[in-house]
Design an enzyme around this catalytic site. Structure first.
Site, mmCIF file in Angstrom:
data_model
loop_
_atom_site.group_PDB
_atom_site.id
_atom_site.type_symbol
_atom_site.label_atom_id
_atom_site.label_comp_id
_atom_site.label_asym_id
_atom_site.label_seq_id
_atom_site.Cartn_x
_atom_site.Cartn_y
_atom_site.Cartn_z
ATOM 1 N N LEU A 82 -26.293 -6.491 -25.604
ATOM 2 C CA LEU A 82 -25.280 -5.899 -24.722
ATOM 3 C C LEU A 82 -23.932 -6.104 -25.386
ATOM 4 C CD1 LEU A 82 -26.254 -7.214 -21.139
ATOM 5 C CD2 LEU A 82 -26.681 -4.937 -22.066
ATOM 6 N N ASP A 83 -23.015 -5.137 -25.203
ATOM 7 C CA ASP A 83 -21.665 -5.314 -25.713
ATOM 8 C C ASP A 83 -21.040 -6.557 -25.080
ATOM 9 O OD1 ASP A 83 -21.946 -2.960 -27.111
ATOM 10 O OD2 ASP A 83 -20.779 -1.752 -25.695
ATOM 11 N N ARG A 84 -20.102 -7.134 -25.780
ATOM 12 C CA ARG A 84 -19.462 -8.360 -25.307
ATOM 13 C C ARG A 84 -18.860 -8.194 -23.912
ATOM 14 N NH1 ARG A 84 -15.039 -11.860 -28.832
ATOM 15 N NH2 ARG A 84 -14.851 -13.608 -27.373
ATOM 16 N N ARG B 127 -20.460 4.504 -23.463
ATOM 17 C CA ARG B 127 -18.997 4.525 -23.548
ATOM 18 C C ARG B 127 -18.499 5.771 -24.279
ATOM 19 N NH1 ARG B 127 -17.859 -1.486 -25.845
ATOM 20 N NH2 ARG B 127 -15.674 -0.900 -25.501
#
Length: 313
Positions: free
Chosen positions: A138-140, A240
């Site tokens: 997962l992205d930060r 995104r």
């Protein structure tokens, strides 16, 4: 893992937990603090498996005997001194898998300017665990369901499940603008590149990797819309970039969003990106039992959403 030392040459016998792993990945984890360039250099000439040369793609088998030449390895104390032990909220756990509710602002692993992440902190908190590996990333700044494998057999089976499209991953995203369609398929190829500052970015480009997201309208909130995103492919920053390209950037997105609006949103209480991995559905990699794992929205996201609903109502 049985390890014997002989004149600073190390011999390691591969156990069940490491069987099936590529030797380069094994050495990267085993030789903490050794640059990857050096690891690949010794792989080309000095590492032996059962007294034979192998290449970096070789997959270890239980009982293999590795000869590792002398290298300067960070001591356990050095490695652990800057990694704080940390447990994260557990959504599900058995002898094969852990599902965590990852908070925003925490990387899933160290690298790219981050010394450590969830996986390093969890290993530190559970020193008795023989095997802990990320199933996916997962992205930060994304919160929500994160899967960790406790067995290599579970890890390889989960990778197969995801590769074959036999899992259903869904995210909540709050976007700027009034989304019109109840359900919309978005198929836009994505290309990864580096900025002049060395940061990873993604853009829509015809010669990029095929990428497919399905968006479901969940709630219209005036100038905002809450969407559920179904991932059909798992490209970097896919949700995104798809939304930003369509003109509906995610609220609070500091890479692909509306920076002026983000400043306004911060004053209203949204100080992070509104993207949350809220559920994943799949059959258990070992038992085959159907699993539906869900993570509730982070309190700060739920409060912001409630405020928007009151304003829009």
């Amino acid at each position: 893992m049985n390890q014997l030392s002989k004149e600073s040459v190390t011999f390691v016998e591969v156990d069940e937990g490491s069987a099936g792993q590529r030797i380069d990945n094994f050495l990267i984890r085993h030789l903490k603090g050794v640059p990857k360039s050096h690891i690949y250099r010794i792989l080309r000439g000095e590492v032996r498996v059962n007294k034979k040369r192998i290449d970096q793609t070789y997959r270890l088998q239980e009982g293999d005997l590795l000869r590792i030449p002398p290298v300067r390895v960070a001591t356990r104390a050095e490695v652990e001194s800057f990694v704080p032990a940390m447990e994260f909220p557990v959504l599900f756990e058995d002898d094969a898998l852990i599902a965590l509710n990852k908070p925003a602002g925490v990387a899933v692993h160290g690298g790219s300017g981050v010394s450590f992440g969830v996986i390093e902190q969890l290993r530190r908190a559970r020193p008795q665990a023989k095997f802990l590996e990320l199933v996916h990333r997962l992205d930060r700044e994304t919160s929500g369901v994160l899967l960790i494998a406790k067995k290599r057999s579970a890890l390889t089976a989960m990778h197969e499940i995801m590769r074959e499209g036999n899992s259903d991953k869904r995210y909540y995203a709050l976007v700027l603008g009034e989304w019109k369609n109840a359900r919309q398929h978005v198929k836009l190829a994505l290309h990864k590149f580096d900025t002049p500052q060395g940061e990873k970015r993604v853009m829509v480009r015809d010669d990029g990797q095929p990428s497919h997201t399905v968006f479901n309208l969940k709630q219209s909130l005036g100038d905002y819309t809450l969407l559920e995103a179904e991932l059909k492919t798992g490209r970097t920053h896919q949700i995104r970039v798809h939304l930003s390209h369509l003109g509906y950037p995610i609220a609070g997105d500091d890479k692909y969003g509306d920076f002026a609006r983000n400043k306004e949103l911060a004053k209203l209480g949204l100080k992070r990106m509104f993207l949350h991995a809220h559920s994943i559905t799949f059959n258990h990699p070992l038992s085959g039992e159907p699993l539906v794992l869900t993570a509730p929205l982070a309190p700060e996201l739920q409060r912001f959403l409630d405020g928007l609903a009151r304003s829009a109502g």
